[in-house]
Enzyme design. Sequence first.
Site: not given
Length: 240
Positions: A67, A136, A138, A143
Amino acid sequence: MKIIRTKNSDEMSRKAANIFFSKLISKPSAVLGLATGGTVVGLYKNLIESCKNGDLDFSEVKTVNLDEYVGIGSENGQSYRYYMDNNLFNQVNIKRENTYLPNGLAGDISAECARYNELIESLGGIDIQLLGLGLNGHIGFNEPADAFASVVHAVDLDESTIEANARFFADKNDVPKKAITMGIQNIMRAKKIVLCVSGKQKSKILNEVLFGDITPRVPGSVLQLHRNVIVVADEDALEG
Ligand code: GLP
């Protein structure tokens, strides 16, 4: 999933580096899927040391990163290109033209996503994909969502991700709000996946990833469906 439990993050870094080490010995032209974040810095240090010792050779290696933030470029100290140059590429004998990341400054972001997706395909498969885990759940910047996003795409970062990554920026307002990330299908197509997790703050989410329901609300949980995943995690992350 195979789980390697380590005493601490140093041991996690060494054990994870050994998996890359053995792949590069058996396949010097391997395609490595790479990740950023605090967790994997130690692993890269181990790879650098092995390269400096003459035990590892990166001259034929190709890398493709998960990413990149949208809106900042390689000169910006917070871009993932900068991170990779600093934490690995500039310290090993890899050819710069064999290191790939999405271009966060591309004028047309959806064209850039399509280009990066084709590039990953053209490399003929990722031999090992390294992953960290977001607080979270990810992986890359996939996400929590209502559905798994398959291929490379642009994403609005979660408020919780912006909070978590603010520690790397002078000001929380400097954290980009968007990123380009490999999708779940790109990640799941890798021949082998190494997930590194360290620290008590990740223990709850790691437990959900490893043993909870497979759901796009916990993106890392999809890894339960991959047949060659090695989780290298320290005691703090595994036990809380
Ligand atoms: C970022 C990256 C992820 C990484 C995560 C965890 O959000 N996009 O790929 O896994 O951070 O980072 P850390 O290792 O610093 O906790």
